[in-house]
Structure formats: C-alpha cells, structure tokens
Scaffold this motif. Structure first.
Motif, PDB file in Angstrom:
ATOM      1  N   ASP A   1       0.785  -0.996  -0.024  1.00  0.00           N
ATOM      2  CA  ASP A   1       0.019   0.049  -0.135  1.00  0.00           C
ATOM      3  C   ASP A   1       0.846   1.250  -0.074  1.00  0.00           C
ATOM      4  O   ASP A   1       0.618   2.207  -0.865  1.00  0.00           O
ATOM      5  N   GLU A   2       1.935   1.305   0.960  1.00  0.00           N
ATOM      6  CA  GLU A   2       2.716   2.405   1.072  1.00  0.00           C
ATOM      7  C   GLU A   2       3.624   2.633  -0.377  1.00  0.00           C
ATOM      8  O   GLU A   2       3.965   3.716  -0.735  1.00  0.00           O
ATOM      9  N   SER A   3       4.064   1.426  -0.805  1.00  0.00           N
ATOM     10  CA  SER A   3       4.741   1.600  -2.070  1.00  0.00           C
ATOM     11  C   SER A   3       3.667   2.367  -3.348  1.00  0.00           C
ATOM     12  O   SER A   3       4.365   3.238  -3.875  1.00  0.00           O
ATOM     13  N   PHE A   4       2.637   1.859  -3.248  1.00  0.00           N
ATOM     14  CA  PHE A   4       1.702   2.633  -4.286  1.00  0.00           C
ATOM     15  C   PHE A   4       1.299   4.150  -4.148  1.00  0.00           C
ATOM     16  O   PHE A   4       1.332   5.039  -4.900  1.00  0.00           O
ATOM     17  N   ARG A   5       1.166   4.329  -2.737  1.00  0.00           N
ATOM     18  CA  ARG A   5       1.105   5.699  -2.399  1.00  0.00           C
ATOM     19  C   ARG A   5       2.327   6.560  -2.475  1.00  0.00           C
ATOM     20  O   ARG A   5       2.173   7.659  -3.023  1.00  0.00           O
ATOM     21  N   SER A   6       3.562   5.924  -2.498  1.00  0.00           N
ATOM     22  CA  SER A   6       4.676   6.660  -2.721  1.00  0.00           C
ATOM     23  C   SER A   6       4.631   7.117  -4.252  1.00  0.00           C
ATOM     24  O   SER A   6       5.352   8.136  -4.593  1.00  0.00           O
ATOM     25  N   ILE A   7       4.335   6.260  -5.151  1.00  0.00           N
ATOM     26  CA  ILE A   7       4.175   6.234  -6.609  1.00  0.00           C
ATOM     27  C   ILE A   7       3.235   7.328  -6.917  1.00  0.00           C
ATOM     28  O   ILE A   7       3.498   8.585  -7.615  1.00  0.00           O
ATOM     29  N   ARG A   8       2.287   7.559  -6.326  1.00  0.00           N
ATOM     30  CA  ARG A   8       1.041   8.335  -6.314  1.00  0.00           C
ATOM     31  C   ARG A   8       1.522   9.870  -5.828  1.00  0.00           C
ATOM     32  O   ARG A   8       1.534  10.803  -6.598  1.00  0.00           O
ATOM     33  N   THR A   9       2.411   9.861  -4.669  1.00  0.00           N
ATOM     34  CA  THR A   9       2.965  11.179  -4.398  1.00  0.00           C
ATOM     35  C   THR A   9       3.960  11.695  -5.631  1.00  0.00           C
ATOM     36  O   THR A   9       3.844  12.982  -5.735  1.00  0.00           O
ATOM     37  N   GLN A  10       4.900  10.901  -6.038  1.00  0.00           N
ATOM     38  CA  GLN A  10       5.593  11.509  -6.854  1.00  0.00           C
ATOM     39  C   GLN A  10       5.009  11.807  -8.292  1.00  0.00           C
ATOM     40  O   GLN A  10       5.622  12.681  -8.716  1.00  0.00           O
ATOM     41  N   LEU A  11       3.941  11.004  -8.514  1.00  0.00           N
ATOM     42  CA  LEU A  11       3.091  11.491  -9.866  1.00  0.00           C
ATOM     43  C   LEU A  11       2.609  12.817  -9.409  1.00  0.00           C
ATOM     44  O   LEU A  11       2.594  13.848 -10.466  1.00  0.00           O
ATOM     45  N   ASP A  12       2.202  13.237  -8.241  1.00  0.00           N
ATOM     46  CA  ASP A  12       1.785  14.605  -7.845  1.00  0.00           C
ATOM     47  C   ASP A  12       2.755  15.489  -8.111  1.00  0.00           C
ATOM     48  O   ASP A  12       2.454  16.609  -8.363  1.00  0.00           O
ATOM     49  N   PHE A  13       3.849  15.169  -7.474  1.00  0.00           N
ATOM     50  CA  PHE A  13       5.054  16.235  -7.628  1.00  0.00           C
ATOM     51  C   PHE A  13       5.019  16.517  -9.215  1.00  0.00           C
ATOM     52  O   PHE A  13       5.476  17.565  -9.690  1.00  0.00           O
ATOM     53  N   LEU A  14       5.176  15.457 -10.234  1.00  0.00           N
ATOM     54  CA  LEU A  14       5.565  15.613 -11.349  1.00  0.00           C
ATOM     55  C   LEU A  14       4.401  16.494 -11.953  1.00  0.00           C
ATOM     56  O   LEU A  14       4.709  17.037 -13.188  1.00  0.00           O
ATOM     57  N   SER A  15       3.441  16.448 -11.444  1.00  0.00           N
ATOM     58  CA  SER A  15       2.181  17.269 -12.014  1.00  0.00           C
ATOM     59  C   SER A  15       2.149  18.599 -11.944  1.00  0.00           C
ATOM     60  O   SER A  15       1.287  19.430 -12.328  1.00  0.00           O
ATOM     61  N   VAL A  16       3.174  19.147 -11.283  1.00  0.00           N
ATOM     62  CA  VAL A  16       3.580  20.639 -11.206  1.00  0.00           C
ATOM     63  C   VAL A  16       4.446  21.098 -12.172  1.00  0.00           C
ATOM     64  O   VAL A  16       5.461  20.241 -12.286  1.00  0.00           O
ATOM     65  N   PRO A  17       4.375  22.233 -12.985  1.00  0.00           N
ATOM     66  CA  PRO A  17       3.063  22.998 -12.910  1.00  0.00           C
ATOM     67  C   PRO A  17       1.946  22.706 -14.026  1.00  0.00           C
ATOM     68  O   PRO A  17       0.982  22.917 -13.894  1.00  0.00           O
ATOM     69  N   SER A  18       2.282  21.627 -14.910  1.00  0.00           N
ATOM     70  CA  SER A  18       1.296  21.148 -15.653  1.00  0.00           C
ATOM     71  C   SER A  18       0.643  19.718 -15.384  1.00  0.00           C
ATOM     72  O   SER A  18       1.471  18.785 -15.442  1.00  0.00           O
ATOM     73  N   PRO A  19      -0.621  19.645 -15.074  1.00  0.00           N
ATOM     74  CA  PRO A  19      -1.237  18.230 -14.552  1.00  0.00           C
ATOM     75  C   PRO A  19      -0.769  17.074 -15.346  1.00  0.00           C
ATOM     76  O   PRO A  19      -0.858  17.221 -16.814  1.00  0.00           O
ATOM     77  N   ILE A  20      -0.736  15.946 -15.029  1.00  0.00           N
ATOM     78  CA  ILE A  20      -0.212  14.626 -15.774  1.00  0.00           C
ATOM     79  C   ILE A  20      -1.791  14.101 -15.970  1.00  0.00           C
ATOM     80  O   ILE A  20      -2.228  13.676 -14.814  1.00  0.00           O
ATOM     81  N   LYS A  21      -2.406  13.977 -16.943  1.00  0.00           N
ATOM     82  CA  LYS A  21      -3.656  13.386 -17.105  1.00  0.00           C
ATOM     83  C   LYS A  21      -3.860  12.036 -17.574  1.00  0.00           C
ATOM     84  O   LYS A  21      -4.776  11.306 -17.453  1.00  0.00           O
ATOM     85  N   THR A  22      -2.671  11.870 -18.303  1.00  0.00           N
ATOM     86  CA  THR A  22      -2.544  10.421 -19.084  1.00  0.00           C
ATOM     87  C   THR A  22      -1.145   9.985 -19.018  1.00  0.00           C
ATOM     88  O   THR A  22      -0.370  10.558 -19.127  1.00  0.00           O
TER      89      THR A  22
END
Ligand SMILES: Nc1ncnc2c1ncn2[C@@H]1O[C@H](COP(=O)(O)OP(=O)(O)O)[C@@H](O)[C@H]1O
Ligand SMILES: [Mg+2]
Length: 222
Positions: free
Chosen positions: A19-40
């Motif tokens: 669970d934690e590993s997938f959350r960490s991927i999620r967090t990193q995707l969130d960081f990468l979504s700045v400044p332009s959102p990653i939608k796909t």
C-alpha cells in the motif's frame, strides 16, 4: 512469485509495504504534475509478465481512493488482463469505441471503488497497431481524459510490439516497469531507447517485485 497475493493488493489484503509503495508512486506523480497536470499515463515494460497490469491496477486503485476520478484503460490488445483482474466483461471496450460509433459512457465499467472506472480491451482485433494508430483511437483517449482526472493506460510490452511506442506520443508520460531478474538489462535499455526515440516523457521507473527479508514483494518508484 506472488501467486498467493491477489492482483488487487490495495483492495483486499492490504500488506502495509505494498500500500505504501503505491502511495509513494502516487505522491511522486503529484509532484511531477506541477506545473502542468499529468492526465494520461502509459504503463509499459520490455517484456510480458513484468507486472504492468499489476502496477497499473493497484496504482489506479490508490489514485481513485484518494478522491480522483480515474479511468484505467486496457490498451494491451495482445494480452488484455484488466477484465480478469476486475472481474468485469471484456466488451464493450476500447476496440468497440474505435471501430463503431459508441458513447464513451458505454465502455466505462464500474469497479468496487466508485471513482475508478475500467475500460476493458473490447474484442481483440487482428490488426492492433492499425487500430491504435487511428485518429479514432486518439479521439477516444481524448474523450476519456475529459471524463476523468487521470487515465492510466495498461499497455503491451515495448520490445515485442510497437503499440506502446505509438501510444506514448499521445500521453503525458510513461511509467516504465522493471521486474528484477525477469529480463536482461539490454532489453530494458532497448525499450527505453525506443520510447525516447519518439520523445516519450518517461516519468519514472517502477522496480516491481523486489524481495528482501522484511518485505517480501513490493513495487518502488524512483
Ligand atoms: N509485485 C508483485 N507481487 C506479487 N505478484 C505480482 C507482482 N507483480 C506482478 N505480479 C503477478 O505476476 C503476474 C504477471 O504480472 P502482470 O501484471 O500480469 O504482468 P504484465 O501485465 O506485465 O504482463 C500476475 O500474476 C501478477 O499478479
Ligand atoms: Mg498485462
């Protein structure tokens, strides 16, 4: 390896490490979504059985559980698996929408998580590359991204077929899966080379299925 673990580890048995590993991927995707959102996001690897569908499915669950509207699309028209993982029907799905007039709502299948919808492969075509290269495929992807905050594409392996290379041009980024000991480094290098040749944006590499004493199996992004 891992046959005792349900493919949806983020839903039923919830080993903390996974669970934690997938959350960490999620967090990193969130960081990468700045400044332009990653939608796909497209998920691929060099060869079959690396855990592409496993990572795509669990990441989609974690993303949806955190309140985003997520669509998980089975773009592996060679060996589609999402309908088995989520136990829904294989059709109507992606190929249905590409090959005949279809409302996007018709190909969205419910899952146990209300904010996660699956688009299964649909009937398997004899000519996956032609289908995925079509303007209608691109249009379907555009429409799907208008229906969600995030679309995750579970794809075929990048060395075996050109589908993921082709699709990588239509998405915001690629998540590349490595399963240690599963294929040669040369194969990974080749796959990454093919992706970079078409200027795919590689968001990160997920090391899937690493083992150590304390934590039997976990994906890790870096
Ligand atoms: N980290 C993991 N832990 C346990 N089982 C895994 C893990 N990654 C993949 N698997 C299992 O390995 C098999 C192959 O994974 P899959 O996601 O189907 O590969 P791919 O989509 O790359 O062909 C599946 O049975 C899947 O449930
Ligand atoms: Mg798969």
């Amino acid at each position: 390896m891992g046959s005792s673990i349900s493919p949806l580890i983020t839903m039923d048995r919830k080993p903390a490490y996974a669970d934690e590993s997938f959350r960490s991927i999620r967090t990193q995707l969130d960081f990468l979504s700045v400044p332009s959102p990653i939608k796909t996001v497209l998920v691929t690897s060099a060869v079959a059985e690396s855990g592409k569908s496993f990572v795509a499915a669990n990441l989609a669950m974690v993303m949806a559980q955190s309140g985003r509207d997520v669509i998980l699309l089975d773009a592996d028209l060679r060996r589609p698996q999402l309908h088995s993982i989520f136990q829904c029907s294989q059709s109507p799905g992606l190929t249905t929408a590409i090959s005949k007039p279809t409302l996007i709502e018709e190909i969205l299948h419910e899952t146990p998580v209300s904010q996660l919808k699956i688009v299964p492969s649909g009937p398997l075509p004899p000519n996956p590359v032609e289908l995925l290269a079509s303007a209608k495929a691109r249009d379907t992807l555009d429409q799907l991204s208008q229906h969600a905050n995030l679309v995750i594409l579970d794809c075929a392996p990048a060395i075996a077929v050109t589908d993921p290379i082709l699709l990588s041009r239509y998405v915001d980024g690629v998540l590349y899966i490595v399963r240690p000991g599963h294929n040669s480094r040369k194969a990974d290098r080749r796959a990454i080379e093919l992706l970079t040749q078409v200027h795919a944006r590689i968001l990160g590499v997920v090391i899937n299925g690493m083992r150590n004493e304390a934590e039997p199996v976990y994906p890790l992004a870096y």
